[in-house]
Design a protein around this motif. Structure first.
Motif, PDB file in Angstrom:
ATOM      1  N   GLU A  16      35.049  33.800  38.423  1.00 28.18           N
ATOM      2  CA  GLU A  16      33.661  33.626  38.857  1.00 28.18           C
ATOM      3  C   GLU A  16      33.308  34.713  39.862  1.00 28.18           C
ATOM      4  OE1 GLU A  16      33.159  29.858  40.814  1.00 28.18           O
ATOM      5  OE2 GLU A  16      34.966  30.113  41.990  1.00 28.18           O
ATOM      6  N   GLY A  17      32.020  34.867  40.111  1.00 26.23           N
ATOM      7  CA  GLY A  17      31.537  35.794  41.129  1.00 26.23           C
ATOM      8  C   GLY A  17      31.924  37.235  40.874  1.00 26.23           C
ATOM      9  N   TRP A  18      32.359  37.921  41.925  1.00 21.24           N
ATOM     10  CA  TRP A  18      32.666  39.344  41.867  1.00 21.24           C
ATOM     11  C   TRP A  18      33.863  39.662  40.980  1.00 21.24           C
ATOM     12  CZ3 TRP A  18      37.415  41.017  43.544  1.00 21.24           C
ATOM     13  CH2 TRP A  18      38.146  40.137  44.334  1.00 21.24           C
ATOM     14  N   LYS A  19      34.699  38.681  40.689  1.00 21.00           N
ATOM     15  CA  LYS A  19      35.879  38.930  39.845  1.00 21.00           C
ATOM     16  C   LYS A  19      35.488  39.329  38.419  1.00 21.00           C
ATOM     17  CE  LYS A  19      39.658  38.736  40.845  1.00 21.00           C
ATOM     18  NZ  LYS A  19      40.494  39.857  41.282  1.00 21.00           N
ATOM     19  N   VAL A  20      34.313  38.908  37.957  1.00 22.24           N
ATOM     20  CA  VAL A  20      33.855  39.289  36.622  1.00 22.24           C
ATOM     21  C   VAL A  20      33.717  40.805  36.554  1.00 22.24           C
ATOM     22  CG1 VAL A  20      31.959  39.135  34.957  1.00 22.24           C
ATOM     23  CG2 VAL A  20      32.694  37.086  36.204  1.00 22.24           C
ATOM     24  N   LYS A  21      33.041  41.404  37.521  1.00 25.00           N
ATOM     25  CA  LYS A  21      32.860  42.870  37.552  1.00 25.00           C
ATOM     26  C   LYS A  21      34.207  43.575  37.687  1.00 25.00           C
ATOM     27  CE  LYS A  21      28.365  43.388  37.415  1.00 25.00           C
ATOM     28  NZ  LYS A  21      27.738  43.838  36.221  1.00 25.00           N
ATOM     29  N   ASP A  22      35.113  43.019  38.496  1.00 25.57           N
ATOM     30  CA  ASP A  22      36.441  43.614  38.665  1.00 25.57           C
ATOM     31  C   ASP A  22      37.205  43.619  37.347  1.00 25.57           C
ATOM     32  OD1 ASP A  22      38.630  44.665  40.313  1.00 25.57           O
ATOM     33  OD2 ASP A  22      39.574  42.716  39.942  1.00 25.57           O
ATOM     34  N   LEU A  23      37.171  42.516  36.623  1.00 26.74           N
ATOM     35  CA  LEU A  23      37.859  42.456  35.331  1.00 26.74           C
ATOM     36  C   LEU A  23      37.212  43.392  34.312  1.00 26.74           C
ATOM     37  CD1 LEU A  23      38.630  38.660  35.047  1.00 26.74           C
ATOM     38  CD2 LEU A  23      40.292  40.510  35.263  1.00 26.74           C
ATOM     39  N   GLU A  24      35.899  43.495  34.315  1.00 24.86           N
ATOM     40  CA  GLU A  24      35.219  44.424  33.405  1.00 24.86           C
ATOM     41  C   GLU A  24      35.637  45.863  33.692  1.00 24.86           C
ATOM     42  OE1 GLU A  24      31.138  43.398  34.148  1.00 24.86           O
ATOM     43  OE2 GLU A  24      31.137  41.869  32.555  1.00 24.86           O
ATOM     44  N   ARG A  25      35.764  46.217  34.965  1.00 19.06           N
ATOM     45  CA  ARG A  25      36.202  47.566  35.351  1.00 19.06           C
ATOM     46  C   ARG A  25      37.643  47.817  34.901  1.00 19.06           C
ATOM     47  NH1 ARG A  25      39.347  49.411  39.188  1.00 19.06           N
ATOM     48  NH2 ARG A  25      39.463  47.390  40.224  1.00 19.06           N
ATOM     49  N   ARG A  26      38.513  46.860  35.126  1.00 19.13           N
ATOM     50  CA  ARG A  26      39.914  47.012  34.724  1.00 19.13           C
ATOM     51  C   ARG A  26      40.037  47.111  33.197  1.00 19.13           C
ATOM     52  NH1 ARG A  26      43.754  45.303  38.927  1.00 19.13           N
ATOM     53  NH2 ARG A  26      42.501  44.830  40.774  1.00 19.13           N
ATOM     54  N   ARG A  27      39.249  46.327  32.486  1.00 18.77           N
ATOM     55  CA  ARG A  27      39.279  46.377  31.012  1.00 18.77           C
ATOM     56  C   ARG A  27      38.824  47.741  30.523  1.00 18.77           C
ATOM     57  NH1 ARG A  27      36.026  41.862  28.001  1.00 18.77           N
ATOM     58  NH2 ARG A  27      34.362  42.858  29.171  1.00 18.77           N
ATOM     59  N   ALA A  28      37.780  48.306  31.131  1.00 16.25           N
ATOM     60  CA  ALA A  28      37.260  49.609  30.717  1.00 16.25           C
ATOM     61  C   ALA A  28      38.297  50.718  30.959  1.00 16.25           C
ATOM     62  CB  ALA A  28      35.979  49.920  31.470  1.00 16.25           C
ATOM     63  N   LYS A  29      39.097  50.591  31.998  1.00 12.67           N
ATOM     64  CA  LYS A  29      40.100  51.603  32.332  1.00 12.67           C
ATOM     65  C   LYS A  29      41.455  51.331  31.668  1.00 12.67           C
ATOM     66  CE  LYS A  29      38.229  53.028  36.766  1.00 12.67           C
ATOM     67  NZ  LYS A  29      38.499  53.193  38.201  1.00 12.67           N
ATOM     68  N   GLY A  30      41.634  50.119  31.163  1.00  8.29           N
ATOM     69  CA  GLY A  30      42.931  49.733  30.591  1.00  8.29           C
ATOM     70  C   GLY A  30      43.092  50.172  29.160  1.00  8.29           C
ATOM     71  N   THR A  31      44.211  49.780  28.570  1.00 11.91           N
ATOM     72  CA  THR A  31      44.547  50.087  27.195  1.00 11.91           C
ATOM     73  C   THR A  31      44.649  48.797  26.402  1.00 11.91           C
ATOM     74  OG1 THR A  31      45.878  51.948  27.972  1.00 11.91           O
ATOM     75  CG2 THR A  31      46.242  51.227  25.705  1.00 11.91           C
TER      76      THR A  31
END
Length: 69
Positions: free
Chosen positions: A52-67
């Protein structure tokens, strides 16, 4: 969930700042994430939680940079 067959699951590997490789399993529809850490011979549970909250944006960023795997 771990084999990636759950509908709506996002799976990716991400290298943390410490150099650790983590596997992320994000079930967005249920707002739930599971995080595992890879080591030489073992993959271990790091955490699992409701997103929830700011963690959604954090996970989206990690997914975009991940493999994706």
């Amino acid at each position: 969930m771990l084999d990636g067959s759950a509908p709506g699951i996002s799976r990716w590997r991400y290298q943390e700042g410490s150099g650790a490789i983590r596997q992320y399993y994000w079930l967005e529809a249920e707002c739930y994430v599971l995080i595992l850490q890879e080591s030489k011979h073992v993959t271990s549970l790091v955490t699992a939680y409701y997103v929830e909250g700011w963690k959604v944006k954090d996970l989206e960023r990690r997914r975009a940079k991940g493999t994706v795997f």
